[in-house]
Design a protein around this motif. Structure first.
Motif, short mmCIF file in Angstrom:
data_model
loop_
_atom_site.label_atom_id
_atom_site.label_comp_id
_atom_site.label_asym_id
_atom_site.label_seq_id
_atom_site.Cartn_x
_atom_site.Cartn_y
_atom_site.Cartn_z
N ALA A 26 0.83 -1.20 0.00
CA ALA A 26 0.00 0.00 0.00
C ALA A 26 0.86 1.26 0.00
O ALA A 26 0.52 2.26 -0.64
CB ALA A 26 -0.93 -0.01 1.21
N ASP A 27 2.00 1.21 0.70
CA ASP A 27 2.90 2.36 0.73
C ASP A 27 3.45 2.65 -0.67
O ASP A 27 3.45 3.80 -1.14
CB ASP A 27 4.04 2.09 1.71
CG ASP A 27 5.08 3.20 1.72
OD1 ASP A 27 4.69 4.38 1.80
OD2 ASP A 27 6.28 2.89 1.64
N VAL A 28 3.90 1.59 -1.36
CA VAL A 28 4.46 1.76 -2.70
C VAL A 28 3.38 2.24 -3.67
O VAL A 28 3.59 3.18 -4.45
CB VAL A 28 5.09 0.44 -3.19
CG1 VAL A 28 5.45 0.53 -4.67
CG2 VAL A 28 6.32 0.09 -2.36
N CYS A 29 2.22 1.62 -3.63
CA CYS A 29 1.15 2.01 -4.55
C CYS A 29 0.68 3.43 -4.26
O CYS A 29 0.28 4.16 -5.18
CB CYS A 29 -0.01 1.04 -4.46
SG CYS A 29 0.37 -0.61 -5.09
N GLY A 30 0.72 3.83 -2.99
CA GLY A 30 0.35 5.19 -2.66
C GLY A 30 1.26 6.21 -3.31
O GLY A 30 0.81 7.29 -3.72
N LEU A 31 2.54 5.87 -3.44
CA LEU A 31 3.47 6.78 -4.11
C LEU A 31 3.15 6.89 -5.60
O LEU A 31 3.41 7.93 -6.23
CB LEU A 31 4.91 6.27 -3.94
CG LEU A 31 5.47 6.33 -2.52
CD1 LEU A 31 6.82 5.64 -2.47
CD2 LEU A 31 5.60 7.77 -2.04
N TYR A 32 2.57 5.83 -6.19
CA TYR A 32 2.22 5.86 -7.60
C TYR A 32 0.95 6.68 -7.85
O TYR A 32 0.90 7.50 -8.76
CB TYR A 32 2.00 4.44 -8.13
CG TYR A 32 3.23 3.56 -8.16
CD1 TYR A 32 4.49 4.12 -8.33
CD2 TYR A 32 3.14 2.18 -8.02
CE1 TYR A 32 5.62 3.32 -8.36
CE2 TYR A 32 4.26 1.37 -8.06
CZ TYR A 32 5.50 1.95 -8.23
OH TYR A 32 6.61 1.16 -8.26
N VAL A 33 -0.07 6.42 -7.05
CA VAL A 33 -1.39 7.01 -7.35
C VAL A 33 -1.65 8.30 -6.59
O VAL A 33 -2.49 9.11 -7.01
CB VAL A 33 -2.50 5.98 -7.06
CG1 VAL A 33 -2.32 4.74 -7.92
CG2 VAL A 33 -2.54 5.59 -5.59
N ASP A 34 -0.98 8.52 -5.47
CA ASP A 34 -1.22 9.73 -4.69
C ASP A 34 0.08 10.15 -4.01
O ASP A 34 0.24 10.01 -2.80
CB ASP A 34 -2.32 9.47 -3.65
CG ASP A 34 -2.74 10.75 -2.92
OD1 ASP A 34 -2.50 11.84 -3.47
OD2 ASP A 34 -3.28 10.65 -1.80
N PRO A 35 1.05 10.67 -4.77
CA PRO A 35 2.36 10.99 -4.20
C PRO A 35 2.29 12.17 -3.24
O PRO A 35 1.35 12.97 -3.29
CB PRO A 35 3.18 11.36 -5.45
CG PRO A 35 2.15 11.87 -6.42
CD PRO A 35 0.93 11.04 -6.18
N PRO A 36 3.27 12.28 -2.35
CA PRO A 36 3.31 13.41 -1.43
C PRO A 36 3.45 14.72 -2.19
O PRO A 36 3.98 14.77 -3.31
CB PRO A 36 4.55 13.14 -0.56
CG PRO A 36 4.82 11.68 -0.74
CD PRO A 36 4.36 11.32 -2.11
N VAL A 37 2.98 15.79 -1.58
CA VAL A 37 3.12 17.12 -2.18
C VAL A 37 4.60 17.53 -2.11
O VAL A 37 5.31 17.21 -1.15
CB VAL A 37 2.23 18.14 -1.45
CG1 VAL A 37 2.40 19.54 -2.05
CG2 VAL A 37 0.77 17.70 -1.51
N ASN A 38 5.06 18.24 -3.15
CA ASN A 38 6.45 18.72 -3.20
C ASN A 38 7.44 17.55 -3.08
O ASN A 38 8.37 17.59 -2.25
CB ASN A 38 6.71 19.75 -2.11
CG ASN A 38 5.88 21.01 -2.30
OD1 ASN A 38 5.63 21.42 -3.43
ND2 ASN A 38 5.44 21.60 -1.20
N ALA A 39 7.22 16.53 -3.88
CA ALA A 39 8.10 15.36 -3.82
C ALA A 39 8.30 14.82 -5.23
O ALA A 39 7.46 14.96 -6.11
CB ALA A 39 7.51 14.27 -2.93
#
Length: 356
Positions: free
Chosen positions: A160-173
């Motif tokens: 879920a952490d990895v997929c979160g970076l794909y579909v909803d990345p942190p702001v200013n990242a």
């Protein structure tokens, strides 16, 4: 002599015309429907044969069967021949045997071994007949499929952490998918590869040909990072997966990251990614974060998709005179790829699949 038009009832004509318009009817049924309809229009058997792609003698057969039997005559009858020798119980015994562990010391069944086992059980059967029955059941006990199961207790959390970076990345990242492609072989053929040739006159076309024998010139390792949100690839070629090479690659990514942005890197569980030196690098660069995939889950790392492209388009059939030549061509391929790079479309969101 031209035969008189075939007499077709109105009810049959409606059915036959429906068959000719159907997109799901069997080709043989459409062919027979056309034979009857054209015969009703007064066409000769030869003319119908040319129209439907069938010998005129066979057209005469179906024409006569409709004349004598009506619509029932257009249905295939049972084929003559020897009745099946093996009953349902025999087939069940074969399936049961084929899906069991073969006797030691063998590790897989063969047709001969299955036939011997059934003969011992009182079923007289040959290896060729075993093969025919297995083919009819789409049963292939001589084949295996492999899979890898992750026993990582934190699988779903990491996924879920990895997929979160794909579909909803942190702001200013900036998010990079990072990995190493090891064992890239620099090798060249002893004799030149011959290109494909088109057909010419009576000579058929010929696919590209290359000799099996080749010369080895060494191997190389590719460090690559895929920017998951614009599809660009950053890479360089080195000699090993040592931690210092990994740190050097991360340093390059840091230098290309605009000030004020966090750098999130998705990596696998290679031991070189978790050394003391790597941790010291992360301590010195607090804006850099490593996100590890679960064990045996490299498919979650998008850069693997690019590695597959590189393998299929360059490495599998490429010829390289040296490791330096390999490195030069790999980097040239990546530079060309970046001209048209787009992000991969990611649909898996890191949640367990639900049963239907």
């Amino acid at each position: 002599m031209r035969l008189p038009p075939l007499v077709v009832t109105d009810e049959d004509r409606v059915v036959l015309e429906g068959v000719t318009r159907s997109r799901t009817a069997a080709a043989r049924d459409v062919q027979r429907a056309w034979i009857v309809l054209l015969a009703a229009q007064g066409w000769s058997n030869r003319e119908i044969g040319v129209r439907v792609g069938l010998h005129y003698n066979q057209v005469a057969v179906w024409r006569g069967r409709y004349r004598d039997e009506g619509m029932a005559g257009l249905v295939d009858t049972g084929r003559p021949g020897r009745p099946p020798v093996y009953g349902a119980d025999d087939v069940i015994l074969l399936v049961k045997t084929a899906t069991e562990t073969p006797p030691a010391p063998a590790s897989r069944w063969t047709m001969e071994a299955l036939a011997r086992r059934l003969n011992e059980a009182g079923v007289t059967i040959s290896a060729s007949q075993v093969w025919r029955i297995c083919q009819g059941l789409d049963l292939k006990p001589w084949q295996y499929e492999s899979w890898m199961t992750s026993h990582d207790p934190d699988f779903w959390v990491k996924a879920a952490d990895v997929c979160g970076l794909y579909v909803d990345p942190p702001v200013n990242a900036v998010v990079w998918s990072v990995d190493e492609k090891t064992g890239m072989r620099a090798r060249s053929r002893v004799n030149p590869t011959r290109p494909a040739q088109p057909a010419a006159g009576s000579r058929p076309g010929r696919r590209a040909r290359r000799e099996f024998e080749y010369r080895r010139h060494g191997t190389a390792v590719l460090y690559a990072g895929l920017n998951v949100h614009d599809g660009q690839v950053a890479a360089w070629v080195t000699d090993s997966t040592r931690a210092d090479n990994f740190i050097a690659f991360l340093t390059d990514l840091v230098e290309t990251t605009p000030n004020g942005l966090e750098l999130h890197c998705i990596v696998d569980n290679l031991s070189a990614h978790g050394t003391k030196a790597v941790q010291e690098f992360l301590d010195d660069n607090p804006h850099v974060f490593l996100h590890r995939t679960p064990t045996h889950a490299s498919w979650l790392n998008q850069v693997e998709l690019f590695f597959s492209i590189l393998q299929r388009r360059l490495l599998r059939y490429g010829e390289f005179d040296s490791v330096d030549d390999l490195a030069t061509k790999v980097i040239a391929f990546i530079n060309d790829y970046n001209k048209r790079a787009t992000p991969f479309r990611w649909t898996y969101d890191g949640r367990p699949l639900q049963a239907a």
